[in-house]
Design a protein around this motif. Structure first.
Motif, PDB file in Angstrom:
ATOM      1  N   ARG A 160      73.249   7.238  58.910  1.00  0.00           N
ATOM      2  CA  ARG A 160      71.896   7.526  58.428  1.00  0.00           C
ATOM      3  C   ARG A 160      71.568   9.016  58.585  1.00  0.00           C
ATOM      4  O   ARG A 160      70.765   9.570  57.847  1.00  0.00           O
ATOM      5  CB  ARG A 160      70.892   6.675  59.219  1.00  0.00           C
ATOM      6  CG  ARG A 160      69.546   6.571  58.582  1.00  0.00           C
ATOM      7  CD  ARG A 160      68.633   5.611  59.321  1.00  0.00           C
ATOM      8  NE  ARG A 160      68.998   4.205  59.244  1.00  0.00           N
ATOM      9  CZ  ARG A 160      68.802   3.429  58.180  1.00  0.00           C
ATOM     10  NH1 ARG A 160      68.252   3.928  57.099  1.00  0.00           N
ATOM     11  NH2 ARG A 160      69.149   2.161  58.204  1.00  0.00           N
ATOM     12  N   GLN A 161      72.201   9.689  59.554  1.00  0.00           N
ATOM     13  CA  GLN A 161      71.923  11.108  59.814  1.00  0.00           C
ATOM     14  C   GLN A 161      72.834  12.055  59.023  1.00  0.00           C
ATOM     15  O   GLN A 161      72.650  13.256  59.053  1.00  0.00           O
ATOM     16  CB  GLN A 161      72.105  11.392  61.306  1.00  0.00           C
ATOM     17  CG  GLN A 161      71.203  10.557  62.186  1.00  0.00           C
ATOM     18  CD  GLN A 161      71.581  10.691  63.650  1.00  0.00           C
ATOM     19  OE1 GLN A 161      71.689  11.797  64.152  1.00  0.00           O
ATOM     20  NE2 GLN A 161      71.790   9.577  64.321  1.00  0.00           N
ATOM     21  N   TRP A 162      73.848  11.514  58.371  1.00  0.00           N
ATOM     22  CA  TRP A 162      74.799  12.359  57.641  1.00  0.00           C
ATOM     23  C   TRP A 162      74.169  12.921  56.375  1.00  0.00           C
ATOM     24  O   TRP A 162      73.201  12.405  55.829  1.00  0.00           O
ATOM     25  CB  TRP A 162      76.035  11.560  57.253  1.00  0.00           C
ATOM     26  CG  TRP A 162      76.910  11.150  58.399  1.00  0.00           C
ATOM     27  CD1 TRP A 162      76.674  11.338  59.731  1.00  0.00           C
ATOM     28  CD2 TRP A 162      78.143  10.450  58.314  1.00  0.00           C
ATOM     29  NE1 TRP A 162      77.689  10.797  60.474  1.00  0.00           N
ATOM     30  CE2 TRP A 162      78.616  10.254  59.633  1.00  0.00           C
ATOM     31  CE3 TRP A 162      78.910   9.971  57.252  1.00  0.00           C
ATOM     32  CZ2 TRP A 162      79.818   9.603  59.906  1.00  0.00           C
ATOM     33  CZ3 TRP A 162      80.105   9.315  57.524  1.00  0.00           C
ATOM     34  CH2 TRP A 162      80.555   9.145  58.835  1.00  0.00           C
ATOM     35  N   ARG A 163      74.784  14.014  55.900  1.00  0.00           N
ATOM     36  CA  ARG A 163      74.491  14.549  54.562  1.00  0.00           C
ATOM     37  C   ARG A 163      75.771  14.442  53.747  1.00  0.00           C
ATOM     38  O   ARG A 163      76.862  14.482  54.300  1.00  0.00           O
ATOM     39  CB  ARG A 163      74.060  16.020  54.642  1.00  0.00           C
ATOM     40  CG  ARG A 163      72.647  16.188  55.186  1.00  0.00           C
ATOM     41  CD  ARG A 163      72.210  17.636  55.059  1.00  0.00           C
ATOM     42  NE  ARG A 163      72.164  18.069  53.663  1.00  0.00           N
ATOM     43  CZ  ARG A 163      71.067  18.025  52.909  1.00  0.00           C
ATOM     44  NH1 ARG A 163      69.947  17.587  53.408  1.00  0.00           N
ATOM     45  NH2 ARG A 163      71.102  18.433  51.662  1.00  0.00           N
ATOM     46  N   PHE A 164      75.621  14.337  52.448  1.00  0.00           N
ATOM     47  CA  PHE A 164      76.759  14.184  51.548  1.00  0.00           C
ATOM     48  C   PHE A 164      76.711  15.252  50.465  1.00  0.00           C
ATOM     49  O   PHE A 164      75.654  15.835  50.198  1.00  0.00           O
ATOM     50  CB  PHE A 164      76.724  12.800  50.876  1.00  0.00           C
ATOM     51  CG  PHE A 164      77.016  11.668  51.822  1.00  0.00           C
ATOM     52  CD1 PHE A 164      78.263  11.075  51.843  1.00  0.00           C
ATOM     53  CD2 PHE A 164      76.049  11.212  52.699  1.00  0.00           C
ATOM     54  CE1 PHE A 164      78.541  10.041  52.720  1.00  0.00           C
ATOM     55  CE2 PHE A 164      76.319  10.171  53.582  1.00  0.00           C
ATOM     56  CZ  PHE A 164      77.577   9.588  53.592  1.00  0.00           C
ATOM     57  N   THR A 165      77.855  15.481  49.834  1.00  0.00           N
ATOM     58  CA  THR A 165      77.843  16.330  48.645  1.00  0.00           C
ATOM     59  C   THR A 165      76.993  15.601  47.601  1.00  0.00           C
ATOM     60  O   THR A 165      77.029  14.373  47.526  1.00  0.00           O
ATOM     61  CB  THR A 165      79.276  16.555  48.110  1.00  0.00           C
ATOM     62  OG1 THR A 165      79.904  15.286  47.907  1.00  0.00           O
ATOM     63  CG2 THR A 165      80.107  17.388  49.080  1.00  0.00           C
ATOM     64  N   PRO A 166      76.185  16.323  46.832  1.00  0.00           N
ATOM     65  CA  PRO A 166      75.287  15.653  45.885  1.00  0.00           C
ATOM     66  C   PRO A 166      76.056  14.854  44.832  1.00  0.00           C
ATOM     67  O   PRO A 166      77.038  15.337  44.279  1.00  0.00           O
ATOM     68  CB  PRO A 166      74.526  16.811  45.230  1.00  0.00           C
ATOM     69  CG  PRO A 166      74.627  17.941  46.206  1.00  0.00           C
ATOM     70  CD  PRO A 166      75.970  17.769  46.870  1.00  0.00           C
ATOM     71  N   PRO A 167      75.608  13.618  44.571  1.00  0.00           N
ATOM     72  CA  PRO A 167      76.203  12.866  43.464  1.00  0.00           C
ATOM     73  C   PRO A 167      75.798  13.512  42.140  1.00  0.00           C
ATOM     74  O   PRO A 167      74.680  14.019  42.030  1.00  0.00           O
ATOM     75  CB  PRO A 167      75.597  11.463  43.615  1.00  0.00           C
ATOM     76  CG  PRO A 167      74.468  11.590  44.580  1.00  0.00           C
ATOM     77  CD  PRO A 167      74.571  12.895  45.281  1.00  0.00           C
ATOM     78  N   THR A 168      76.705  13.524  41.176  1.00  0.00           N
ATOM     79  CA  THR A 168      76.381  14.169  39.887  1.00  0.00           C
ATOM     80  C   THR A 168      76.714  13.264  38.706  1.00  0.00           C
ATOM     81  O   THR A 168      77.624  12.443  38.760  1.00  0.00           O
ATOM     82  CB  THR A 168      77.148  15.499  39.714  1.00  0.00           C
ATOM     83  OG1 THR A 168      78.544  15.249  39.778  1.00  0.00           O
ATOM     84  CG2 THR A 168      76.754  16.511  40.778  1.00  0.00           C
ATOM     85  N   ARG A 169      75.938  13.452  37.665  1.00  0.00           N
ATOM     86  CA  ARG A 169      76.188  12.796  36.384  1.00  0.00           C
ATOM     87  C   ARG A 169      75.995  13.855  35.321  1.00  0.00           C
ATOM     88  O   ARG A 169      74.958  14.493  35.277  1.00  0.00           O
ATOM     89  CB  ARG A 169      75.207  11.627  36.191  1.00  0.00           C
ATOM     90  CG  ARG A 169      75.509  10.775  34.973  1.00  0.00           C
ATOM     91  CD  ARG A 169      74.574   9.562  34.877  1.00  0.00           C
ATOM     92  NE  ARG A 169      74.689   8.710  36.048  1.00  0.00           N
ATOM     93  CZ  ARG A 169      73.679   8.455  36.891  1.00  0.00           C
ATOM     94  NH1 ARG A 169      72.483   8.966  36.686  1.00  0.00           N
ATOM     95  NH2 ARG A 169      73.861   7.675  37.930  1.00  0.00           N
ATOM     96  N   GLN A 170      77.019  14.094  34.506  1.00  0.00           N
ATOM     97  CA  GLN A 170      77.000  15.137  33.476  1.00  0.00           C
ATOM     98  C   GLN A 170      76.640  16.493  34.081  1.00  0.00           C
ATOM     99  O   GLN A 170      75.872  17.268  33.517  1.00  0.00           O
ATOM    100  CB  GLN A 170      76.044  14.753  32.344  1.00  0.00           C
ATOM    101  CG  GLN A 170      76.483  13.503  31.622  1.00  0.00           C
ATOM    102  CD  GLN A 170      75.484  13.025  30.587  1.00  0.00           C
ATOM    103  OE1 GLN A 170      74.314  13.395  30.613  1.00  0.00           O
ATOM    104  NE2 GLN A 170      75.952  12.187  29.682  1.00  0.00           N
ATOM    105  N   GLY A 171      77.178  16.752  35.274  1.00  0.00           N
ATOM    106  CA  GLY A 171      76.992  18.045  35.919  1.00  0.00           C
ATOM    107  C   GLY A 171      75.664  18.229  36.645  1.00  0.00           C
ATOM    108  O   GLY A 171      75.444  19.249  37.276  1.00  0.00           O
ATOM    109  N   GLU A 172      74.760  17.243  36.553  1.00  0.00           N
ATOM    110  CA  GLU A 172      73.447  17.357  37.187  1.00  0.00           C
ATOM    111  C   GLU A 172      73.380  16.478  38.434  1.00  0.00           C
ATOM    112  O   GLU A 172      73.829  15.335  38.397  1.00  0.00           O
ATOM    113  CB  GLU A 172      72.353  16.901  36.209  1.00  0.00           C
ATOM    114  CG  GLU A 172      72.197  17.799  34.994  1.00  0.00           C
ATOM    115  CD  GLU A 172      71.733  19.195  35.358  1.00  0.00           C
ATOM    116  OE1 GLU A 172      70.818  19.328  36.175  1.00  0.00           O
ATOM    117  OE2 GLU A 172      72.307  20.156  34.827  1.00  0.00           O
TER     118      GLU A 172
END
Length: 103
Positions: free
Chosen positions: A76-88
């Motif tokens: 719950r405290q972790w951060r992740f690389t942002p999920p992307t769709r079509q580069g956004e």
């Protein structure tokens, strides 16, 4: 009849690299969970914001119920690389397997 509402986050697949934890070396299990040899995994379903923050999560499957509260609290405290769709960057769900081995 009207169609069932569909969660738009779950509807469109991500097309970028899968979200990965950032700056996480792994889980440091507390002593009480390291007392006996055990091997298994917990799979979490994690809802991520477009910034890669954990918005919500739940256990999807697990063969280590004693470890679930600790693992959920840590992830719950972790951060992740942002999920992307079509580069956004977009909100998305990610399935996150957490293998656990205590020797």
């Amino acid at each position: 009849a009207p169609a069932d509402p569909v969660d738009p986050i779950a509807q469109a697949p991500l097309d970028g690299p899968p979200p990965k934890p950032v700056g996480v070396a792994g889980l440091e299990l507390p002593r009480e969970l390291r007392k006996k040899k055990i091997s298994g995994r917990i799979v979490l379903l994690v809802k991520l914001s477009a910034e890669g923050e954990v918005v919500d999560l739940r256990v999807d499957s697990s063969d280590l119920p004693d470890f679930e509260p600790f693992v959920v609290g840590e992830v719950r405290q972790w951060r992740f690389t942002p999920p992307t769709r079509q580069g956004e960057p977009v909100e998305a769900f990610a399935r996150l397997p957490i293998p656990i081995h205590v020797n």
